[in-house]
Design an enzyme around this catalytic site. Structure first.
Site, mmCIF file in Angstrom:
data_model
loop_
_atom_site.group_PDB
_atom_site.id
_atom_site.type_symbol
_atom_site.label_atom_id
_atom_site.label_comp_id
_atom_site.label_asym_id
_atom_site.label_seq_id
_atom_site.Cartn_x
_atom_site.Cartn_y
_atom_site.Cartn_z
ATOM 1 N N ILE A 16 0.820 -1.221 0.000
ATOM 2 C CA ILE A 16 0.000 0.000 0.000
ATOM 3 C C ILE A 16 0.846 1.260 0.000
ATOM 4 O O ILE A 16 0.303 2.363 -0.104
ATOM 5 C CB ILE A 16 -0.967 0.024 1.202
ATOM 6 C CG1 ILE A 16 -0.217 -0.103 2.531
ATOM 7 C CG2 ILE A 16 -1.999 -1.069 1.073
ATOM 8 C CD1 ILE A 16 -1.123 -0.032 3.756
ATOM 9 N N GLY A 17 2.169 1.130 0.108
ATOM 10 C CA GLY A 17 3.006 2.323 0.076
ATOM 11 C C GLY A 17 4.474 1.991 0.192
ATOM 12 O O GLY A 17 4.854 0.906 0.651
ATOM 13 N N GLY A 19 8.282 3.947 1.375
ATOM 14 C CA GLY A 19 8.954 5.107 1.947
ATOM 15 C C GLY A 19 10.432 5.088 1.624
ATOM 16 O O GLY A 19 10.901 4.297 0.804
ATOM 17 N N GLY A 20 11.188 5.970 2.291
ATOM 18 C CA GLY A 20 12.603 6.070 2.011
ATOM 19 C C GLY A 20 13.397 4.855 2.413
ATOM 20 O O GLY A 20 14.418 4.542 1.806
ATOM 21 N N MET A 21 12.943 4.158 3.463
ATOM 22 C CA MET A 21 13.705 2.998 3.926
ATOM 23 C C MET A 21 12.812 1.795 4.214
ATOM 24 O O MET A 21 13.283 0.807 4.764
ATOM 25 C CB MET A 21 14.503 3.361 5.182
ATOM 26 C CG MET A 21 13.671 3.866 6.342
ATOM 27 S SD MET A 21 14.658 4.319 7.782
ATOM 28 C CE MET A 21 15.074 2.709 8.431
ATOM 29 N N ALA A 22 11.567 1.861 3.823
ATOM 30 C CA ALA A 22 10.665 0.758 4.141
ATOM 31 C C ALA A 22 9.534 0.677 3.127
ATOM 32 O O ALA A 22 9.253 1.618 2.394
ATOM 33 C CB ALA A 22 10.090 0.926 5.552
ATOM 34 N N VAL A 24 5.375 -0.513 2.973
ATOM 35 C CA VAL A 24 4.216 -0.725 3.841
ATOM 36 C C VAL A 24 3.216 -1.639 3.124
ATOM 37 O O VAL A 24 2.885 -1.410 1.956
ATOM 38 C CB VAL A 24 3.541 0.601 4.225
ATOM 39 C CG1 VAL A 24 2.383 0.347 5.187
ATOM 40 C CG2 VAL A 24 4.558 1.546 4.865
ATOM 41 N N LYS A 39 4.915 -2.363 8.236
ATOM 42 C CA LYS A 39 6.045 -1.672 7.625
ATOM 43 C C LYS A 39 7.271 -2.572 7.725
ATOM 44 O O LYS A 39 7.655 -3.001 8.818
ATOM 45 C CB LYS A 39 6.302 -0.340 8.326
ATOM 46 C CG LYS A 39 7.526 0.417 7.776
ATOM 47 C CD LYS A 39 7.798 1.691 8.566
ATOM 48 C CE LYS A 39 6.837 2.788 8.205
ATOM 49 N NZ LYS A 39 7.252 4.086 8.793
ATOM 50 N N ASP A 133 9.302 15.661 9.791
ATOM 51 C CA ASP A 133 8.814 15.514 8.410
ATOM 52 C C ASP A 133 7.303 15.750 8.339
ATOM 53 O O ASP A 133 6.579 14.992 7.707
ATOM 54 C CB ASP A 133 9.163 14.125 7.884
ATOM 55 C CG ASP A 133 9.030 14.035 6.356
ATOM 56 O OD1 ASP A 133 9.107 15.090 5.690
ATOM 57 O OD2 ASP A 133 8.853 12.931 5.834
#
Length: 659
Positions: A16-17, A19-22, A24, A39, A133
């Site tokens: 579903i998504g 990120g910069g280091m993971a 999800v 995550k 952030d």
């Protein structure tokens, strides 16, 4: 990772998504049967101890944050080479997508969203967590209109140094000036970012934009924003002053705490404009732009006031071309200046490096990362290095680092230092013992009243399942745990249950049951019982022939049962001396049955009723009548009665037609 099960419990489903280091995923908690968000750290980072330590810290820090406006963290762990965090699965859309779709929001809605984000940040800041952030992409708007702050992926504790430096980790459009310049960060950096989020929500656009992240970062440091009302005249002036105070360049000039900002926004929403105005400072109405200057410069120059469309003079083609050429030249000069600075820095670094190689006395080493090591292991590593020396060892409380583990070091890991440099360590003492507080009694309060009462003593409220309670109004608090007056630790969660009022249940049907059985059945179902007796021609004595109420009723309601006394006793018509036909007619009229018996009588005329069996009886009973047959022929002249005959339910004379 489709259908992989982590920790023997969490089934990984669709992505579903990222990120910069993971990454999800949506997943399923097989134990509780609920949908969760999982995550997982990207493979290239999982093998790096520093990233793994940061990932672990994120899980521990986020799990400690309890707020209705922060995404909940349920669990975390490591499965094989995969680090994972299990979080609340959110439905809705992020604020950025909402602004793109709907444009600028109403001022009250902006303030409501800002208030909820401020409450979330207040909780995080009390745990020494700086989000770093805050941006619309990290604000999830739920179907009910409330928000949840997400992604503490680059958040960190104030005293933690799990990143190599204070480099800009947030998105350039939302970072604070001090974040851009690599300065020390505090709660006010999140407040600056929240100001930009509110600015964008109120106007539909970010205050600073450019061709690349560097140009945007320069504007964050050097330029003042165009006031929101100049972009969207519908923005409330009081809200504008709040937004601009959040966006002050100097952190000292902003709201100093998220809690202070929350209270100002709350006052604004409540219409207490005086309180708002006293708490804010409005920036100059005219925006300013910088002269060409490196990051950190503060010199600015004024822009002319923005004219309305009717006062703008039309440009000639030549003027327009010249203007575009000037803009291109300015942009080129800025880039040349920036790259020149970068080139000079690189040259200096090269010279220093060469000098270090040819001069052994100036050789330096990179400081190792001692974070997450035990105190004993860290001191041993310093001793065995033969390059560094032991420095001071201090202890501090930490809500995120376990007791006895290094939580901070000076110099930071990754820095190049000379031989003999002292390494100073800060060791965690574990969580600071929470203060004991008395739990307030919440019965009869609304949820908002309860939350305020709990917040005053440092406790957190959480709604549990609603319960039936006839003594508490619907929607008010009926029960709580722990109970009011008991002791708790600051930060503890108090669970309360709201009243659903009286409980309505089905009333058992007990008609046809004996009185004792009917009473037991109704009491077992939660009702009171009242017994009333009455006559019944159809129900046996001692059995229920009616009840009230039927259907459904509130528990505790009194149910009346009507128990039969049997058929009702009434008077029987006196038919002695009447003819048999008249007697039968009289009994029929009153609903009685009859049984005829015949007897000779020298004193009563033939066909006349000599006697009847009762003068009162239950309705429908059978009455026996004795009818005269006249004198007995065998004893003519004798007054003594003779033989009798019986005829039940008929008026036929047994001697008729025989004489």
């Amino acid at each position: 990772m489709a259908e992989r099960v982590l920790g023997g419990r969490y089934t990984v489903q669709d992505r579903i998504g990222t990120g910069g280091m993971a990454i999800v995923y949506r997943g399923l908690d097989e134990v509780l049967g609920r949908t969760v968000a999982i995550k997982t750290m990207l493979p290239q980072y999982a093998a790096d101890p520093s990233f793994a330590a940061r990932f672990k810290q994120e899980a521990q820090a986020a799990a400690a944050l309890q707020s209705p406006y922060i995404v909940s963290v349920y669990d975390w762990g490591k499965d094989g080479d995969t680090y994972y965090i299990v979080m609340e699965y959110l439905r809705g859309t992020d604020l950025k997508s909402g602004i793109r779709k709907h444009g600028a929001l109403d001022s009250k809605k902006v303030a409501q969203i800002g208030s909820q984000i401020a409450q979330a940040l207040s909780v995080a800041h009390r745990h020494d967590i700086i989000h770093r952030d805050i941006k619309p992409q990290n604000i999830m708007v739920q179907p009910d209109g409330n928000i949840k702050v997400m992604d503490f992926g680059i958040a960190r504790a104030k005293n933690s140094h799990l990143t190599t430096d204070n480099s800009v980790l947030g998105t350039a459009h939302y970072v604070s000036p001090e974040q851009t310049q690599g300065k020390e960060l505090g709660p006010t950096t999140d407040i600056y970012s929240l100001g930009i989020v509110m600015y964008e929500a109120a106007t539909g656009r970010v205050p600073f934009d450019g061709d690349d992240a560097i140009s945007v970062a320069l504007k964050q440091v050097n330029e003042q924003p165009v006031p929101p009302t100049a972009v969207n005249p519908a923005v409330d002036s009081a809200l504008e002053s709040i937004i601009l105070k959040c966006m002050q360049k100097d952190p000292k000039d902003r709201f100093q705490t998220a809690d202070e900002l929350y209270h100002v926004l709350r006052d604004y929403l409540a219409g207490r404009l005086a309180a708002v105005n006293n708490a804010t400072e409005v920036l100059p109405a005219n925006p300013v732009v910088p002269a060409i200057a490196p990051i950190g410069a503060t010199s600015t120059q004024s822009l002319p006031r923005i004219d309305t469309a009717e006062h703008i003079k039309p440009q000639t083609a030549t003027q327009k071309a010249q203007q575009e050429a000037d803009a291109a030249m300015k942009k080129h000069k800025r880039r040349v200046a920036l790259f020149s600075i970068i080139g000079v820095i690189a040259l200096i670094a090269t010279i220093v490096g060469v000098y270090s190689l040819v001069n052994p006395s100036n050789q330096k080493r990179e400081v190792p990362n001692y974070l997450s090591m035990t105190e004993a292991d860290a001191l041993k590593a310093i001793d065995e290095s033969e390059f560094f020396k032991k420095g001071s060892v201090k202890e501090q409380y930490s809500s995120t680092v376990e007791k006895g583990v290094v939580m901070d070091q000076d110099p930071d890991s990754g820095r190049m230092v000379a031989k003999g440099t002292k390494i100073n360590l800060v060791i965690s003492k574990g969580k600071e013992p929470a203060a004991s507080v008395k739990v307030p009694g919440l019965t009869g309060m609304s949820p908002s009243q309860a939350d305020k009462a709990l917040a005053k003593v440092g406790l957190v409220g959480q709604a549990g399942d609603s319960v039936y309670d006839e003594n508490v109004a619907v929607g008010m608090i009926a029960k709580q745990s722990p109970a009011g007056g008991s002791e708790a630790k600051a930060g503890d969660t108090i669970t309360y249950q709201l009243s659903k009022g009286k409980e309505s249940v089905d009333v058992p049907s007990v008609v046809g049951q004996d009185a004792n059985s009917a009473t037991s059945a109704l009491k077992d179902a939660g009702f009171e019982v009242s017994v009333s007796y009455g006559d019944s021609d159809t129900v046996q004595k001692g059995y229920v022939y009616d009840q009230s109420p039927t259907g459904s009723a509130d528990k505790g309601t009194t149910v009346t049962i009507y128990v039969s006394n049997g058929a009702k006793t009434v008077s029987v018509p006196n038919v002695v001396g009447s003819t048999a036909d008249d007697a039968k007619g009289a009994l029929d009229a009153e609903g009685f049955k009859y049984n005829l018996t015949y007897q000779y009588s020298s004193s009563v005329a033939q066909g006349t009723v000599i006697s009847q069996s009762a003068t009162s009886a239950k309705s429908g009973a059978t009455i026996t009548l004795v009818i005269s047959n006249g004198p007995d022929p065998a004893t003519s002249g004798n007054n003594t009665g003779g033989a009798t005959t019986t005829n039940t339910g008929t008026t036929k004379d047994p001697t008729a037609g025989g004489q």
